[in-house]
Design a protein around this motif. Structure first.
Motif, short mmCIF file in Angstrom:
data_model
loop_
_atom_site.label_atom_id
_atom_site.label_comp_id
_atom_site.label_asym_id
_atom_site.label_seq_id
_atom_site.Cartn_x
_atom_site.Cartn_y
_atom_site.Cartn_z
N VAL A 321 0.82 -1.21 0.00
CA VAL A 321 0.00 0.00 0.00
C VAL A 321 0.85 1.26 0.00
O VAL A 321 0.45 2.31 -0.48
N THR A 322 2.06 1.15 0.55
CA THR A 322 2.96 2.30 0.59
C THR A 322 4.41 1.84 0.47
O THR A 322 4.72 0.68 0.79
N LEU A 323 5.24 2.75 -0.02
CA LEU A 323 6.63 2.41 -0.33
C LEU A 323 7.52 3.50 0.27
O LEU A 323 7.19 4.67 0.26
N GLU A 324 8.69 3.07 0.81
CA GLU A 324 9.61 4.03 1.44
C GLU A 324 11.02 3.80 0.93
O GLU A 324 11.47 2.66 0.78
N PHE A 325 11.74 4.91 0.65
CA PHE A 325 13.14 4.82 0.22
C PHE A 325 13.89 6.04 0.74
O PHE A 325 13.45 7.17 0.56
N GLU A 326 15.01 5.80 1.42
CA GLU A 326 15.84 6.87 1.96
C GLU A 326 17.13 6.93 1.14
O GLU A 326 17.90 5.97 1.11
N PRO A 327 17.40 8.05 0.44
CA PRO A 327 18.57 8.14 -0.44
C PRO A 327 19.91 7.88 0.27
O PRO A 327 20.86 7.43 -0.36
N THR A 328 19.97 8.17 1.59
CA THR A 328 21.23 7.91 2.30
C THR A 328 21.45 6.43 2.57
O THR A 328 22.54 6.04 3.01
N MET A 329 20.43 5.62 2.35
CA MET A 329 20.55 4.16 2.49
C MET A 329 20.14 3.55 1.16
O MET A 329 19.06 2.98 1.03
N PRO A 330 20.99 3.65 0.13
CA PRO A 330 20.56 3.36 -1.24
C PRO A 330 20.18 1.90 -1.53
O PRO A 330 19.48 1.64 -2.49
N THR A 331 20.63 0.97 -0.70
CA THR A 331 20.30 -0.44 -0.97
C THR A 331 19.05 -0.89 -0.20
O THR A 331 18.48 -1.93 -0.50
N LYS A 332 18.64 -0.11 0.80
CA LYS A 332 17.52 -0.52 1.64
C LYS A 332 16.23 0.19 1.21
O LYS A 332 16.26 1.31 0.73
N PHE A 333 15.12 -0.49 1.41
CA PHE A 333 13.81 0.13 1.24
C PHE A 333 12.81 -0.63 2.08
O PHE A 333 13.09 -1.75 2.55
N MET A 334 11.63 -0.04 2.31
CA MET A 334 10.60 -0.67 3.14
C MET A 334 9.25 -0.58 2.44
O MET A 334 9.01 0.35 1.67
N VAL A 335 8.41 -1.56 2.73
CA VAL A 335 7.08 -1.64 2.10
C VAL A 335 6.04 -1.83 3.19
O VAL A 335 6.17 -2.71 4.05
N GLY A 336 5.00 -0.99 3.18
CA GLY A 336 3.86 -1.16 4.06
C GLY A 336 2.76 -1.93 3.34
O GLY A 336 2.42 -1.61 2.20
N THR A 337 2.17 -2.91 3.99
CA THR A 337 1.25 -3.82 3.31
C THR A 337 -0.19 -3.67 3.80
O THR A 337 -0.46 -3.02 4.82
N GLU A 338 -1.11 -4.30 3.06
CA GLU A 338 -2.54 -4.30 3.41
C GLU A 338 -2.79 -5.03 4.72
O GLU A 338 -3.77 -4.77 5.41
N GLN A 339 -1.92 -5.96 5.07
CA GLN A 339 -2.11 -6.80 6.25
C GLN A 339 -1.56 -6.15 7.53
O GLN A 339 -1.54 -6.79 8.58
N GLY A 340 -1.07 -4.91 7.45
CA GLY A 340 -0.55 -4.23 8.64
C GLY A 340 0.89 -4.56 8.95
O GLY A 340 1.40 -4.18 10.01
N ILE A 341 1.56 -5.26 8.05
CA ILE A 341 2.96 -5.66 8.26
C ILE A 341 3.87 -4.77 7.42
O ILE A 341 3.57 -4.50 6.24
N VAL A 342 4.96 -4.31 8.01
CA VAL A 342 5.99 -3.57 7.29
C VAL A 342 7.12 -4.52 6.94
O VAL A 342 7.64 -5.22 7.82
N ILE A 343 7.49 -4.57 5.67
CA ILE A 343 8.55 -5.48 5.20
C ILE A 343 9.80 -4.65 4.92
O ILE A 343 9.77 -3.71 4.13
N ALA A 344 10.90 -5.01 5.59
CA ALA A 344 12.19 -4.38 5.34
C ALA A 344 12.95 -5.20 4.31
O ALA A 344 13.02 -6.43 4.41
N CYS A 345 13.52 -4.53 3.31
CA CYS A 345 14.16 -5.23 2.20
C CYS A 345 15.55 -4.66 1.92
O CYS A 345 15.84 -3.51 2.24
N ASN A 346 16.39 -5.49 1.30
CA ASN A 346 17.72 -5.08 0.86
C ASN A 346 17.85 -5.48 -0.61
O ASN A 346 17.88 -6.67 -0.93
N ARG A 347 17.92 -4.50 -1.48
CA ARG A 347 17.92 -4.78 -2.92
C ARG A 347 19.17 -5.55 -3.36
O ARG A 347 19.12 -6.32 -4.32
N LYS A 348 20.30 -5.33 -2.69
CA LYS A 348 21.57 -5.90 -3.14
C LYS A 348 21.84 -7.31 -2.61
O LYS A 348 22.94 -7.83 -2.77
N ALA A 349 20.84 -7.95 -1.96
CA ALA A 349 21.03 -9.33 -1.52
C ALA A 349 21.18 -10.25 -2.74
O ALA A 349 20.70 -9.96 -3.83
N LYS A 350 21.85 -11.38 -2.55
CA LYS A 350 22.19 -12.25 -3.67
C LYS A 350 20.98 -12.95 -4.26
O LYS A 350 20.85 -13.07 -5.48
#
Length: 519
Positions: A321-350
């Protein structure tokens, strides 16, 4: 009829001062009005009139040309080498430097320039030209002012059938323009004559949009490119991605094909910090995060399925439902979901399963807002159900602070860009709340009834003084916040850090005390 009067004077009276005297007025000529000319009289409404003691000599009108500011990059290349020296060859450059350094003129020149530079440095250090005088008095005035906000502008959806203002984006170079995405998010509520248009508004002329954006499907999200203010990217209701160049008009330059796009509305579209300035990523309730390069929207460059079981199955994915990205942390981002859960992600994982690094669960419904604190990026704000919550990235068990449960649903939220302890939330009853957790934590510092319909979107200017609130009926209200809420207070950063540490310590104590309590 011609009236002539001849003034005469004796020769002997020439040069003598005038002697004035009072006498009653007398009529020299009486010209009666012509009744036939009354039919030509036209009543003008309105009539502006003014009275001056001096007569008007002339009228001047000046219309200066508007200055257009454009950001341009400068490419610095190494120069000053002789033609026979290749700067790319290390051996040649080292040999040439040693040869120059042995030259007597070089030594004398450096010695002379060093003396001049030393004089300039000492001169600059003599006084601090950036010193702020009377800072304590100014701070005291700010603290004494009660929190307030005033409406400075109201922008309305020009269409007869009103749509929700789903997303706001301020122009990156100037605070005078605002891009607004309009769409109806209610299921199966799209009326036949409902417009697909979204608009870019010039706040100096809010009665008419500066540019009409014409997507193939209503826009749910819309973002200015921070590196190129002429370019915007938008996420559509049907899942497509599109981008505009304002220099080329209101039609999109390119649109992604339906086959490779999202299958649900695109609720989040954010630009990435890339060298080209053309990369972005998007999230949707279809459970996918897609990365794009606007130079080639024929297919996404990368895909992530939001399956927290890490099996990569789309049927198990949580809707974003929502997306977050902080330029000072270029590989990380977070996603807010319909189920009330926030998912933390790392784009550069293998591998795709490793890209989902953790989850935060604390809301009973969709997470409508998700934002990192600009001063403390490891602290982030979530807004959902009836509360707003503040989290620490290291503490996944629970949020470290949360607001009281309101009677109405919370719809959006964001941090202040200038004060680390202040954040904003909007509610479905049309209220804007401004929180200052250094001042009080149980209630907002300022609650303002903006409109009667639900507020749907919120965006703060970079200067932290003006906030835009979009409503369900497409009205965008711009509010100017009082200086106390948008001026960094004395020792605020230190106090905010201390409060954050206390919250984390108290939460850790509660978490560790739970098992012993059960025993």
């Amino acid at each position: 009829m011609e009236i002539i009067y001849v003034y005469t004077r004796k020769r002997s009276e020439f040069g003598r001062p005038c002697s004035f005297s009072d006498q009653p007025a007398k009529v020299n000529a009486d010209i009666p009005p012509d009744p036939s000319m009354a039919s030509g009289f036209i009543l003008r409404n309105p009539v502006d009139s003014y009275v001056q003691h001096t007569s008007d000599m002339s009228e001047h009108e000046v219309n200066t040309e508007r200055v257009e500011v454009e950001s341009r990059g400068v490419n610095h290349v190494e120069g000053g080498w002789p033609k026979d020296i290749n700067p790319q060859e290390v051996e040649q450059t080292i040999r040439f430097r040693k040869k120059v350094e042995k030259d007597e003129n070089y030594v004398n020149t450096i010695t002379h320039l060093g003396t001049l530079m030393e004089h300039c440095v000492k001169q600059n250090n003599a006084i601090n030209i950036y010193e702020e005088y009377f800072g304590e008095e100014e701070m005291a005035e700010v603290e004494d002012e009660p929190p307030s906000a005033k409406t400075i502008n109201v922008i309305r959806d020009p269409n007869v059938t009103k749509r929700t203002a789903t997303h706001l984006s301020w122009h990156p170079d100037t605070c005078k323009k605002l891009a607004v995405a309009y769409s109806s998010l209610e299921f199966q509520q799209n009326v036949k004559d409902m417009s697909f248009d979204s608009y870019i508004w010039d706040l100096e002329n809010p009665n008419k949009p500066e540019l009409v954006l014409k997507p193939s499907s209503p826009l749910v999200s819309l973002e200015y490119n921070p590196k190129d203010s002429h370019v915007l990217v938008g996420g559509c209701y049907n899942g497509q991605m599109a981008y505009w160049d304002t220099r080329k008009g209101g039609l999109p330059v390119e649109v992604s094909t339906v086959e490779v796009s999202h299958r649900d509305p695109v609720y989040g579209a954010i630009w990435l910090q890339s060298k080209t300035g053309t990369e972005c990523f998007s999230a949707s309730t279809d459970g996918q995060v897609l990365w794009w390069d606007i130079r080639k929207l024929s297919e996404p460059t990368e895909t992530l399925v939001l399956d927290i079981t890490r099996k990569g199955l789309l049927e198990n994915a949580l809707g974003a439902v929502t997306l977050e990205f902080e330029p000072t942390m270029p590989t990380k981002f977070m996603v807010g979901t319909e189920q009330g859960i926030v998912i933390a992600c790392n784009r550069k994982a293998k591998t795709p399963p490793e890209k989902i690094t953790g989850t935060y669960s604390g809301h009973h419904g969709p997470v409508y807002a998700l934002a990192r604190n600009p001063f403390y990026p490891k602290i982030f704000l979530t807004v959902g159900d009836w509360t707003a919550r503040i989290w620490s990235e290291e503490t996944k068990e629970s949020s470290i602070m949360w607001t009281k449960y309101h009677l109405s649903y919370l719809t959006d939220g964001c941090w202040s860009t200038v004060r680390p302890a202040v954040f904003f939330t909007t509610r479905s009853d049309g209220t804007l709340d401004v929180w200052d957790f250094l001042f009080k934590q149980n209630d907002p510092s300022l609650s303002l009834k903006v409109c009667d319909e639900p507020l749907s979107s919120l965006r703060l200017q970079d200067n932290g003084c003006v906030v835009g609130c979009g409503s369900k009926l497409g009205t965008v209200t711009l509010l100017e916040i009082s200086s106390g809420l948008c001026t960094l207070q004395k020792n605020e950063k230190t106090l905010a850090t201390a409060v954050r540490v206390l919250w984390a310590a108290e939460l850790l104590r509660q978490v560790t005390a739970k098992p012993s309590a059960r025993r």
